[in-house]
Every structure is written in C-alpha cells, then in structure tokens.
Design an enzyme around this catalytic site. Sequence first.
Site, PDB file in Angstrom:
ATOM      1  N   GLY A 134       2.578  43.267   5.065  1.00 53.58           N
ATOM      2  CA  GLY A 134       1.844  43.170   3.796  1.00 53.58           C
ATOM      3  C   GLY A 134       0.859  41.998   3.833  1.00 53.58           C
ATOM      4  N   VAL A 135      -0.353  42.214   3.392  1.00 56.10           N
ATOM      5  CA  VAL A 135      -1.388  41.177   3.501  1.00 56.10           C
ATOM      6  C   VAL A 135      -0.994  39.925   2.701  1.00 56.10           C
ATOM      7  CG1 VAL A 135      -3.802  40.611   2.984  1.00 56.10           C
ATOM      8  CG2 VAL A 135      -3.216  42.859   3.901  1.00 56.10           C
ATOM      9  N   LEU A 190      -4.528  43.246  11.005  1.00 53.52           N
ATOM     10  CA  LEU A 190      -3.774  43.672  12.195  1.00 53.52           C
ATOM     11  C   LEU A 190      -2.860  44.839  11.831  1.00 53.52           C
ATOM     12  CD1 LEU A 190      -2.990  40.073  13.418  1.00 53.52           C
ATOM     13  CD2 LEU A 190      -4.356  41.759  14.688  1.00 53.52           C
ATOM     14  N   GLY A 240     -14.024  27.954  12.960  1.00 49.24           N
ATOM     15  CA  GLY A 240     -13.001  27.318  13.785  1.00 49.24           C
ATOM     16  C   GLY A 240     -12.687  25.882  13.419  1.00 49.24           C
ATOM     17  N   MET A 289     -10.483  37.158  11.141  1.00 47.12           N
ATOM     18  CA  MET A 289     -10.883  38.033  10.036  1.00 47.12           C
ATOM     19  C   MET A 289     -10.674  39.515  10.364  1.00 47.12           C
ATOM     20  SD  MET A 289     -11.590  35.773   7.880  1.00 47.12           S
ATOM     21  CE  MET A 289     -12.361  36.664   6.560  1.00 47.12           C
ATOM     22  N   GLU A 340      -6.154  22.033   4.547  1.00 48.70           N
ATOM     23  CA  GLU A 340      -5.744  23.033   5.552  1.00 48.70           C
ATOM     24  C   GLU A 340      -5.608  22.382   6.918  1.00 48.70           C
ATOM     25  OE1 GLU A 340      -7.692  26.883   5.780  1.00 48.70           O
ATOM     26  OE2 GLU A 340      -8.555  26.576   3.808  1.00 48.70           O
ATOM     27  N   HIS A 348      -3.858  30.434   4.725  1.00 51.20           N
ATOM     28  CA  HIS A 348      -4.580  31.105   3.643  1.00 51.20           C
ATOM     29  C   HIS A 348      -4.917  30.057   2.578  1.00 51.20           C
ATOM     30  CE1 HIS A 348      -5.742  34.497   1.105  1.00 51.20           C
ATOM     31  NE2 HIS A 348      -5.141  33.879   0.104  1.00 51.20           N
ATOM     32  N   ARG A 402      -8.804  50.458  15.312  1.00 53.07           N
ATOM     33  CA  ARG A 402      -8.004  49.239  15.122  1.00 53.07           C
ATOM     34  C   ARG A 402      -6.821  49.231  16.097  1.00 53.07           C
ATOM     35  NH1 ARG A 402      -8.334  46.114  11.103  1.00 53.07           N
ATOM     36  NH2 ARG A 402      -9.283  47.651   9.724  1.00 53.07           N
ATOM     37  N   ASN A 440      -0.194  32.404   9.884  1.00 48.61           N
ATOM     38  CA  ASN A 440      -1.549  32.468   9.312  1.00 48.61           C
ATOM     39  C   ASN A 440      -1.719  31.333   8.309  1.00 48.61           C
ATOM     40  OD1 ASN A 440      -4.139  33.627   8.711  1.00 48.61           O
ATOM     41  ND2 ASN A 440      -3.274  34.463   6.821  1.00 48.61           N
TER      42      ASN A 440
HETATM   43  C1  GRF Z   1      -9.917  29.006   6.229  1.00 44.28           C
HETATM   44  O1  GRF Z   1     -10.173  28.732   4.868  1.00 44.28           O
HETATM   45  C2  GRF Z   1      -8.648  29.790   6.367  1.00 44.28           C
HETATM   46  O2  GRF Z   1      -7.673  29.437   5.435  1.00 44.28           O
HETATM   47  C3  GRF Z   1      -9.109  31.193   6.112  1.00 44.28           C
HETATM   48  O3  GRF Z   1     -10.354  31.270   6.773  1.00 44.28           O
HETATM   49  C4  GRF Z   1     -10.946  29.975   6.807  1.00 44.28           C
HETATM   50  C5  GRF Z   1     -11.246  29.692   8.242  1.00 44.28           C
HETATM   51  O4  GRF Z   1     -11.963  28.510   8.406  1.00 44.28           O
HETATM   52  N1  GRF Z   1      -8.140  32.145   6.593  1.00 44.28           N
HETATM   53  P1  GRF Z   1     -12.197  27.927   9.865  1.00 44.28           P
HETATM   54  O5  GRF Z   1     -12.793  29.045  10.716  1.00 44.28           O
HETATM   55  O6  GRF Z   1     -10.891  27.457  10.412  1.00 44.28           O
HETATM   56  O7  GRF Z   1     -13.187  26.813   9.672  1.00 44.28           O
END
Ligand code: GRF
Length: 202
Positions: free
Chosen positions: A146-147, A96, A15, A93, A177, A112, A68, A110
């Site tokens: 699509g992923v 969906l 998080g 993780m 990020e 990534h 799911r 999202n």
């Molecule tokens: C991040 O690198 C995000 O891009 C990926 O999962 C990681 C999550 O990190 N989808 P956090 O739980 O926000 O620390």
Amino acid sequence: MTARKKVAVLISGTGSNLKALIDASADSDCPYAIDHVISNRPDAPGLTYAEGAGLARTVIDHKDFASREQFDGILDGFLKTIGPDIVALAGFMRILSVRFIESWQGKLTNIHPSLLPAFKGLKPQQQAIDAGVAESGCTVHWVTPGVDEGPIIAQQRVPVLPGDSAETLGARILVEEHKLYHRALTMVARGEAFFPVGWTPG
Ligand code: GRF
C-alpha cells in the site's frame, strides 16, 4: 568492529537525501555503508553525488522496458546480484509492483515528507498547507504494497508557519529529512528497528 550493513540507495532526481546519507556514512562509526546507487533516470542530478563519492552507480532506465513488471524484474535481479542488507528509496519516483515489494519486504525503506499516516501520496506539503495543520514533518517507513502505509521506523515533526507555501514548508521538512533518514538507517543497521512480523495494514 562488526561489518557495516550494505545499503543500496534508489533515486530518481535531485538526490539531496542521498547526499546526506553519503556524508553521514563517511563517519567510521556509522553502522551502514552505501554500497551502490541506482537511478531509474539517466539524467538524475543525484548521480553526480554518487560519482563524487566514488560509489558504484547503475542506471536502469524505466523507459527501456515495456511494463512495470519488466522493469521491476530487472531491478530485482540486479539487487540480488549486489545483495544489499537495506534498500533505501530516496526520492525514487516509481511505484513498485507488489511482487517486487514482497520480495524485499523487511529490507526496503522509504522517506516521505509528511507525518504518516497523514498526507500520503503526491504533494504532501501542499496537502498539509491545504489542511491548515499546525505541524507536519517527515517519516521513514518500511515499504509495503500500500502506498506510504508501511510500518513507521522514525518521524520528525516540523512546524507549519503562517504564510508557508508548499515550497517553504517543503524546504523546512527537507532539512529534517536529511537527519532523519540517517537516524532511521542507523537504527535498522544496528538491529534496533525491524519489520514487525505479522504486520497488516491498520
Ligand atoms: C524528498 O522530499 C523525499 O521525501 C521524497 O522525495 C524528495 C526527494 O528529494 N520522497 P531528494 O531527491 O532526496 O533531494
């Protein structure tokens, strides 16, 4: 002042992106507010950030559901009761189902840790190392079936340095990020970024 957009953040683990969004949205000028944090894991460390900030938080444990589709149906119903303007996946993780994604398309984002469309899927930092690229980065995008292929909202480049491992590169990307997701959600909340009507996978 116009009402701040309501964001539901979905997490599964550490998080740190959630924490960065909580901190950034503490600014009264921030155009969005985190309304609710949802985790599919009861032990997700990120829940403590939500607790510390006094945010509403809910665990919907995927292990309680046989399929799911059942899990996604409960998540969908819960989200509809809280009515967020934006649903931000932040280290969520779970794949969906198409039905869920289509029902939230245009609100679902999202983050990534690669410069999409490069290095989709799992271990993108390792994929970048293995490919020998000089730079990687992170992407916030709209979620589509699509992923990791939905339209891009914002990206940040990060250098890959000699001797980098997936861990050292990942740590450098993660710092970016934390700024990028706030920047992207700010654009969405202000109406400066929106899901392109008629978009199809390229
Ligand atoms: C991040 O690198 C995000 O891009 C990926 O999962 C990681 C999550 O990190 N989808 P956090 O739980 O926000 O620390």
